[in-house]
Design a protein around this motif. Structure first.
Motif, PDB file in Angstrom:
ATOM      1  N   PRO A  55      10.379  -5.743 -34.210  1.00 42.56           N
ATOM      2  CA  PRO A  55      10.780  -6.320 -35.494  1.00 42.56           C
ATOM      3  C   PRO A  55      10.858  -5.247 -36.577  1.00 42.56           C
ATOM      4  O   PRO A  55      10.338  -4.142 -36.412  1.00 42.56           O
ATOM      5  CB  PRO A  55       9.662  -7.315 -35.786  1.00 42.56           C
ATOM      6  CG  PRO A  55       8.481  -6.808 -35.029  1.00 42.56           C
ATOM      7  CD  PRO A  55       9.000  -6.071 -33.831  1.00 42.56           C
ATOM      8  N   ALA A  56      11.524  -5.614 -37.678  1.00 41.61           N
ATOM      9  CA  ALA A  56      11.714  -4.634 -38.751  1.00 41.61           C
ATOM     10  C   ALA A  56      11.584  -5.300 -40.113  1.00 41.61           C
ATOM     11  O   ALA A  56      11.953  -6.464 -40.280  1.00 41.61           O
ATOM     12  CB  ALA A  56      13.084  -3.983 -38.630  1.00 41.61           C
ATOM     13  N   ARG A  79      18.444 -15.116 -33.181  1.00 48.16           N
ATOM     14  CA  ARG A  79      18.174 -14.203 -34.294  1.00 48.16           C
ATOM     15  C   ARG A  79      17.429 -14.974 -35.373  1.00 48.16           C
ATOM     16  O   ARG A  79      17.816 -16.091 -35.720  1.00 48.16           O
ATOM     17  CB  ARG A  79      19.503 -13.677 -34.819  1.00 48.16           C
ATOM     18  CG  ARG A  79      19.395 -12.508 -35.771  1.00 48.16           C
ATOM     19  CD  ARG A  79      20.770 -11.909 -36.061  1.00 48.16           C
ATOM     20  NE  ARG A  79      21.254 -11.076 -34.963  1.00 48.16           N
ATOM     21  CZ  ARG A  79      22.544 -10.826 -34.715  1.00 48.16           C
ATOM     22  NH1 ARG A  79      23.484 -11.347 -35.472  1.00 48.16           N
ATOM     23  NH2 ARG A  79      22.895 -10.067 -33.692  1.00 48.16           N
ATOM     24  N   VAL A 120      13.682  -9.878 -38.467  1.00 42.64           N
ATOM     25  CA  VAL A 120      13.805  -9.018 -39.656  1.00 42.64           C
ATOM     26  C   VAL A 120      13.274  -9.762 -40.880  1.00 42.64           C
ATOM     27  O   VAL A 120      13.570 -10.941 -41.081  1.00 42.64           O
ATOM     28  CB  VAL A 120      15.264  -8.571 -39.881  1.00 42.64           C
ATOM     29  CG1 VAL A 120      15.422  -7.864 -41.218  1.00 42.64           C
ATOM     30  CG2 VAL A 120      15.710  -7.640 -38.738  1.00 42.64           C
ATOM     31  N   PHE A 146      15.225 -14.726 -39.276  1.00 40.77           N
ATOM     32  CA  PHE A 146      15.109 -13.948 -40.519  1.00 40.77           C
ATOM     33  C   PHE A 146      14.158 -14.658 -41.474  1.00 40.77           C
ATOM     34  O   PHE A 146      14.089 -15.887 -41.507  1.00 40.77           O
ATOM     35  CB  PHE A 146      16.494 -13.838 -41.161  1.00 40.77           C
ATOM     36  CG  PHE A 146      16.523 -13.147 -42.506  1.00 40.77           C
ATOM     37  CD1 PHE A 146      16.499 -11.763 -42.588  1.00 40.77           C
ATOM     38  CD2 PHE A 146      16.588 -13.886 -43.684  1.00 40.77           C
ATOM     39  CE1 PHE A 146      16.536 -11.126 -43.835  1.00 40.77           C
ATOM     40  CE2 PHE A 146      16.620 -13.248 -44.926  1.00 40.77           C
ATOM     41  CZ  PHE A 146      16.602 -11.859 -44.997  1.00 40.77           C
ATOM     42  N   ALA A 174      18.800  -2.886 -39.741  1.00 42.24           N
ATOM     43  CA  ALA A 174      17.510  -3.271 -39.157  1.00 42.24           C
ATOM     44  C   ALA A 174      17.711  -4.221 -37.972  1.00 42.24           C
ATOM     45  O   ALA A 174      17.079  -4.062 -36.917  1.00 42.24           O
ATOM     46  CB  ALA A 174      16.625  -3.913 -40.223  1.00 42.24           C
ATOM     47  N   PHE A 175      18.595  -5.206 -38.145  1.00 43.33           N
ATOM     48  CA  PHE A 175      18.869  -6.123 -37.026  1.00 43.33           C
ATOM     49  C   PHE A 175      19.418  -5.354 -35.819  1.00 43.33           C
ATOM     50  O   PHE A 175      19.012  -5.579 -34.684  1.00 43.33           O
ATOM     51  CB  PHE A 175      19.876  -7.201 -37.448  1.00 43.33           C
ATOM     52  CG  PHE A 175      19.241  -8.432 -38.050  1.00 43.33           C
ATOM     53  CD1 PHE A 175      18.375  -9.219 -37.296  1.00 43.33           C
ATOM     54  CD2 PHE A 175      19.517  -8.819 -39.350  1.00 43.33           C
ATOM     55  CE1 PHE A 175      17.791 -10.367 -37.831  1.00 43.33           C
ATOM     56  CE2 PHE A 175      18.935  -9.963 -39.900  1.00 43.33           C
ATOM     57  CZ  PHE A 175      18.076 -10.735 -39.138  1.00 43.33           C
ATOM     58  N   TRP A 178       5.859  -2.833 -36.660  1.00 45.26           N
ATOM     59  CA  TRP A 178       7.161  -3.149 -37.264  1.00 45.26           C
ATOM     60  C   TRP A 178       7.801  -1.866 -37.772  1.00 45.26           C
ATOM     61  O   TRP A 178       7.128  -1.024 -38.361  1.00 45.26           O
ATOM     62  CB  TRP A 178       6.987  -4.116 -38.454  1.00 45.26           C
ATOM     63  CG  TRP A 178       6.714  -5.516 -38.041  1.00 45.26           C
ATOM     64  CD1 TRP A 178       5.665  -5.954 -37.299  1.00 45.26           C
ATOM     65  CD2 TRP A 178       7.514  -6.670 -38.347  1.00 45.26           C
ATOM     66  NE1 TRP A 178       5.760  -7.317 -37.116  1.00 45.26           N
ATOM     67  CE2 TRP A 178       6.879  -7.784 -37.752  1.00 45.26           C
ATOM     68  CE3 TRP A 178       8.699  -6.874 -39.068  1.00 45.26           C
ATOM     69  CZ2 TRP A 178       7.401  -9.075 -37.854  1.00 45.26           C
ATOM     70  CZ3 TRP A 178       9.209  -8.158 -39.174  1.00 45.26           C
ATOM     71  CH2 TRP A 178       8.563  -9.246 -38.559  1.00 45.26           C
ATOM     72  N   ALA A 215      16.665  -3.265 -34.260  1.00 47.53           N
ATOM     73  CA  ALA A 215      15.610  -4.116 -33.705  1.00 47.53           C
ATOM     74  C   ALA A 215      16.036  -4.740 -32.379  1.00 47.53           C
ATOM     75  O   ALA A 215      15.235  -4.857 -31.448  1.00 47.53           O
ATOM     76  CB  ALA A 215      15.240  -5.205 -34.709  1.00 47.53           C
ATOM     77  N   ILE A 261      19.410  -4.132 -44.079  1.00 46.92           N
ATOM     78  CA  ILE A 261      19.081  -5.359 -43.338  1.00 46.92           C
ATOM     79  C   ILE A 261      19.984  -5.480 -42.107  1.00 46.92           C
ATOM     80  O   ILE A 261      19.528  -5.798 -41.007  1.00 46.92           O
ATOM     81  CB  ILE A 261      19.166  -6.595 -44.254  1.00 46.92           C
ATOM     82  CG1 ILE A 261      17.981  -6.588 -45.242  1.00 46.92           C
ATOM     83  CG2 ILE A 261      19.162  -7.891 -43.438  1.00 46.92           C
ATOM     84  CD1 ILE A 261      18.079  -7.605 -46.355  1.00 46.92           C
TER      85      ILE A 261
END
Lengths: 315, 394
Positions: free
Chosen positions: B162-163, B75, B103, B77, B150-151, B132, B154, B147
């Motif tokens: 992705p976001a 993951r 993200v 970020f 979004a993960f 995205w 995604a 957030i």
């Protein structure tokens, strides 16, 4: 008679069937570099496969990975032109968190390294990632059709440095990225040439073995870009060493006062004339009508040697 | 028990990152987002967060390192804004095309020239074609929640895109509000560890990623991104449901406010939605049949939800902090696509507002309503209206 162990590993990570030109210098680099890497990983981690490759856009990327085919027998990623070092940084960070042993090999040509990728390279070296950056230097943007880069040598013809009434060809001295890399005090920086494959192999192994970042700049002639016969690639790369045009050196931890040289003549006098190197390459053909340009090229190379701490004589 | 803390939106975004447990964070400072990586650095320095933080030398390298990390199977970020997001532009396409669920938290800020550090949405809106997903937060709590959402979206196998989560520069990034920080255990249940099903940069199963796609394959690969974005609609709804069950807060692709008998509906995104609700209350007291709507998800564009909203209005006014020169605001142009073949549709008007951090006042909103009312009674009005322009200095 005892069978000797081959001097380099028989493992292959660069498969036949890639689309590089006959006699391609960089293709030789790919083959040797991955073999050397694998030997280093085997010695260091007990696993010859403990590496991944992050590749910049360029000839070797294009010829090796045309979907749905691949020439790579190692995990391999291509992101874009200028960011192989940054992508490699991310892979290395991920591997660290995954607890995976091994090292990342970033590969770029001279355009992707000396020009558009220089910033990402600097960042990777400065942050001390456990990454080897391999710059295969064919001295121009070959993938787009032979445009000059900052690593193109003085006097060379390219499509954007054509000789003409008001031009001698490329009019700037070559930028030596290895020296910039060494200024980062990276643990290991070396130059090499496929004209001495064993030296290159040893240096790649060393680069892969050190902890932290390393940088290797290897001269790799381009058949169409240098306008050379395809069977002369290695010979020309060797002439570059023997004429003094291509210094072979190693700099550890940025210690410019203790540079190690390879194949350096004891008396500082190189035995092969520079002209021998130039005359078999179409890209320098026009210089033979301009002897002052050849002299200027020699002066520039002597200056590079002087910066390296060596007074040399060139023929 | 969830804990309530007063914090800036940037801190809320950092908290979201901490809760999501990315293994790699790569970031570069830029106003107004800098506090996000600062706060993450503190979390790591205090041993509260276990991530590799790559302090890159540019946003281009930030997103490139995230691509490398995500492609290696973890993951990843980052946070940025404005010029930083623009510098990432090239790699944003690549991250989506390679189907890497990275993200980004965006402190929505204008783009140069002139250089300006304040709020509008031009940065993320300009990345709408990259593949995205885009979420826009109304307040600090929403930024934190979105957030995490979004993960989750995604990383869903039906999506793998992705976001980016946007929250308005300064209006949110630097404004303190109470934020409920969910329990780590509940977030862990919600999000889980990211374990990609494919072998990513694994020497045991070497694969090639980022190969050259010839014309024989390129279009199909791009189509899979289209399909993934279409799948995302359903997955977002599912994740909104799950989020509500776990955390008690409900999100909608488009959230409506007093729209049921409204003749005029004002639609916007981000923090302006809060202002609109207050304004609608005021106008309702004056007897104006007006409602508001907040679009939380901009990509994928909530097509059906938008059509349902449009059916309720006689005039649908879009208030947006972005401009696509030579046509209109981007949301308005998208809305045109959504409504073009509808038999019944409202009058659609575009209001370009609050660019470069200009305050959006009730006076501005009155002007929007005046123009909308004229349209309502059949007067001809401009389709694209710049609101609050200082005509005296033009």
């Amino acid at each position: 008679m005892a069978i000797r162990k081959p001097p380099i590993t028989t493992r292959e990570y660069w498969a036949p069937g890639h689309a590089a030109c006959a006699g391609c210098g960089p293709a030789i680099v790919m083959k040797l570099a991955t073999k050397a890497f694998s030997e280093a990983m085997e010695e260091k981690y007990g696993d010859p496969n403990a590496f991944a490759i992050a590749h910049a856009t360029g000839c070797m990327e294009v010829v090796s990975a045309v979907f749905p085919y691949t020439a790579w027998k190692a995990p391999w990623i291509h992101v874009a032109f200028e960011n192989a070092a940054a992508a490699a940084s991310g892979v290395e960070a991920a591997w660290k968190k995954l607890g995976r042993k091994g090292k990342i090999l970033a590969i770029g040509g001279d355009g992707g390294t000396a020009d558009i990728g220089l910033q990402a390279l600097s960042g990777m070296l400065e942050r001390r990632h456990n990454v080897v950056y391999l710059m295969y230097d064919n001295e121009a943007y070959m993938n787009t059709g032979i445009q000059r880069s900052s690593s193109t040598p003085y006097g060379a013809w390219t499509t954007t440095s054509p000789p003409g009434k008001y031009s001698i060809g490329e009019d700037k001295p070559k930028k030596w990225v290895a020296l910039i890399a060494a200024a980062h005090q990276a643990p290991y920086v070396a130059t090499a040439s496929i004209g001495d494959p064993y030296d290159f192999y040893r240096k790649m192994k060393k680069a892969a073995s050190v902890d932290g970042p390393a940088f290797v700049q290897v001269l790799a002639p381009c058949v169409p870009g240098w306008r050379i016969p395809s069977e002369k690639t290695v010979e020309i790369a060797r002439l570059a060493i023997e004429s003094g045009l291509w210094p072979l050196f190693e700099i550890e931890n940025g210690d410019f006062y203790n540079i190690k040289f390879q194949r350096f003549p004891k008396d500082g006098k190189f035995k092969k004339p520079i002209e021998d190197y130039l005359k078999i390459q179409g890209r320098f053909k026009h210089l033979f009508k301009r002897p002052e340009a050849i002299q200027e090229l020699k002066n520039q190379i002597k200056e590079v040697w002087r910066i390296l701490g060596k007074e040399v004589e060139l023929l | 028990m969830p804990m309530r803390k007063v914090m800036k939106c940037n801190e809320a975004a950092a908290w979201a990152a901490k809760l999501a447990k990315p293994k790699v964070v790569a970031a570069f400072p830029i106003t107004p987002s800098t506090l996000v990586p600062e706060k993450i650095s503190e979390f790591i320095a205090d041993g509260e967060m276990d991530a590799e933080f790559i302090k890159v030398e540019s946003e281009h390298s930030a997103i490139s390192a995230c691509v490398g990390a995500s492609a290696a199977g973890v993951r990843a970020f980052t946070a940025t804004a404005s010029q930083g997001l623009a510098l990432m532009h090239e790699v944003l396409f690549i991250a989506a095309g390679m189907r890497l669920p990275i993200v980004i938290a965006i402190g929505n800020r204008s783009l140069s020239a002139p250089i300006n550090i304040w709020n509008d949405w031009q940065d993320s809106i300009s990345e709408r074609d990259t593949g995205w997903m885009q979420f826009y937060a109304e307040n600090n709590q929403e930024a934190l929640d979105l957030i995490l959402i979004a993960f989750k979206v995604a990383e869903n196998e039906r999506v793998l895109l992705p976001a980016m989560v946007g929250f308005d520069a300064f209006i949110l990034t630097h404004t303190v509000e109470p934020v409920e920080i969910p329990d780590q255990e509940v977030v862990d249940e919600f999000l889980g560890e990211y374990v990609p099903k494919h072998a990513y940069l694994d020497p045991a199963k070497p694969i090639t990623q980022g190969a050259l796609g010839f014309p024989a394959h390129y279009m199909e690969v791009r189509y899979t991104v289209w399909e993934a974005m279409e799948n995302a609609r359903q997955v977002i709804e599912e994740v909104f449901d799950e989020f509500e069950k776990k955390f008690g807060r409900r999100y909608y692709m488009i959230e409506e406010y007093k729209t049921d008998d409204a003749e005029i509906i004002l639609l916007t995104m981000g923090s302006l939605a809060g202002t609109l609700k207050d304004f609608v209350d005021k106008k309702r007291e004056e007897g104006v049949k007006i409602g508001a709507a907040k679009m939380t998800v901009y990509r994928p564009f909530p097509i059906e939800e938008f059509r349902a909203l449009a059916k309720k209005a006689k005039v649908l006014a879009i208030l947006e902090k972005d401009i696509s020169f030579g046509i209109s605001g981007a949301v308005f142009a998208d809305a045109g696509r959504v409504l073009v073949n509808e038999k019944e549709k409202p009058i659609l008007l575009d209001f370009i507002i609050g660019l470069g951090g200009r305050d959006v006042t009730f006076e501005n909103l009155e002007e929007v309503v005046e123009i909308s009312k004229k349209a309502l009674v059949g007067e001809k009005v401009e389709e694209v209206n710049w609101i609050g322009l200082r005509k005296e200095i033009l």
